[in-house]
Motif scaffolding. Sequence first.
Motif, PDB file in Angstrom:
ATOM      1  N   SER A 416      -3.298   8.630   0.722  1.00 22.29           N
ATOM      2  CA  SER A 416      -2.254   8.033   1.550  1.00 22.29           C
ATOM      3  C   SER A 416      -2.281   8.606   2.960  1.00 22.29           C
ATOM      4  O   SER A 416      -2.133   7.879   3.952  1.00 22.29           O
ATOM      5  N   CYS A 438      -2.558  -3.059   7.195  1.00 15.64           N
ATOM      6  CA  CYS A 438      -3.363  -2.743   6.007  1.00 15.64           C
ATOM      7  C   CYS A 438      -3.322  -1.248   5.705  1.00 15.64           C
ATOM      8  O   CYS A 438      -3.281  -0.841   4.535  1.00 15.64           O
ATOM      9  N   CYS A 439      -3.336  -0.427   6.743  1.00 17.95           N
ATOM     10  CA  CYS A 439      -3.241   1.018   6.545  1.00 17.95           C
ATOM     11  C   CYS A 439      -1.914   1.383   5.888  1.00 17.95           C
ATOM     12  O   CYS A 439      -1.851   2.261   5.021  1.00 17.95           O
ATOM     13  N   LEU A 442      -2.114   0.396   2.168  1.00 14.27           N
ATOM     14  CA  LEU A 442      -2.925   1.341   1.402  1.00 14.27           C
ATOM     15  C   LEU A 442      -2.241   2.707   1.307  1.00 14.27           C
ATOM     16  O   LEU A 442      -2.368   3.410   0.303  1.00 14.27           O
TER      17      LEU A 442
END
Length: 535
Positions: A416, A438-439, A442
């Motif tokens: 993370s 997107c980061c 995720l």
Amino acid sequence: MANSPESNPISHGSSLGAPLLVPSKEPGWDSGPGSEPQKVCIDDMLQNYCGEFGYWQLKHFVLTSLAWALEAFHTMVMIFADREPGWRCVGELGCDEKESNVCGLEPGSWEWEGGPGSSTVAQWGLVCGQKNKVGLVQALFFGGCMIGAGVFGHLSDSKLGRKGSLTAVCILNAIFGCLTSLAPDYSTYLLLRFVTGFSTGGVGLCSFVLATEPVGPTKRGVAGMSTFYFFSTGIALLSGIAYIFPSWRALYVASSVPSILFLVLVVPFISESPRWYLVRGKMNEAMKIMRTIANANGHHLPDEVILALDDESNDASNGNQIWEAATVEKEAISGSIVDVIRSPITRIRLFLAVGINFTCSVVYYGLSLNVVNLETNLYLTVLLNAVAEMPAFTITAVLLDKFGRKPLAIGTQWFSAIFCFMGSLMGNVGISKVIRMCCGLLGIFGMAGTYNLLFIYTAELFPTVVRNAALGCATQAAQMGAILAPFVVVLGGGFPFLVFGVCGLIGGMLAYYLPETLNKPLYDTMTGLEEGELA
């Protein structure tokens, strides 16, 4: 059954909770010539005689874990009840719908879509200079959770027990939730959300321990991590309930009714934890549950097999004394957070668990709020967020018993952290904006796995007599992180991602100093843990 070292029924310790418990002698009982009682800890009895995860445990686990959905209802209802609804112009002068907010518009030139009853923001005008009051409600709710986790963590370890505490918090949630729908003003609403947080803080805690303690040691990890599916399912269901009930007052009633149904339809079929009975000295009650488990699972529990705490002697010469004490109620063994801090072993574990839970909560709730801020349909966004967490639960559950708790705790947090650091370097325009989103996804994927793992990991670090008290402290730390998260998100830009990355990195470093608990016994008492760890 072979008596290998791994399956020896008189092995030391137990992997999740137990005073000396033995079945009472019934009239006509005869153990046979020369037979002596065989003392076993509760995990050995589950492994060798009752079954680790049979029909009884499956039913009990599902029924008890339904309470997680109730916690999701009472926690996440604020997303919909405290939302800022859309607005529209109602006059020709003094209103421009191109404005980003209503702060500069003439009073009476606009109105809320859905009317003032659509949310608390519309009801009491919590916009512009009053917008901070929405954040205050959220902060006080989690503050109540922090206090409630400590209070009910102690009560579930002591007089109320696991089932009694779970019943109490569900009753309070149902009452406070319905009363919230009647709040006449903001101050009353603020107070009711605080007391709702107080009772909600004990729901997941009591449910988790009650659901996992009767499960055998080799199945407990996967079972414990599966409880969070119920929480995510609760969030998904709440999005549908909120869509059906657009009024915030009706929504609070609709999200509280399931607690009443749970009390009436589910609680009567839930059993108290046999481990709690053991440490409280209720011998016959614990043995009765163990025999029920064995019978329901299609196994046989021999009369000469009896329960004992992990710190009690297994010397065969004491067999007659043990048997003579079979019908005697032993003095209850209890503990508190003071006992945890007094012991060097558990003190270090507690401090590390508190730190990890705090940093994990900052990242988890912070990234969740960032995702919710996407300009999409609110109901659909919340639904997708809940569904997106489930793969993380599945992956960590599958890998839990293969790699162990410690490597997963470190790996998921650092996973993370890496994407949070990447997100902090991205801009907020064009392709960079997509990459940052997107980061964030995720990042929350990794931290959802950590959050799922922490409950089972923390529970296995402490003995039965103080387990819920320790879990309560860890949960309190998590609530402090939840309180801080919104203030980090408000800073905007790439800074929140940087903070989340640092928190994930620190959390992984703290986890490095925790012991591995995979295939380790789950002790009943502080003495048992200290003797077992030093052996």
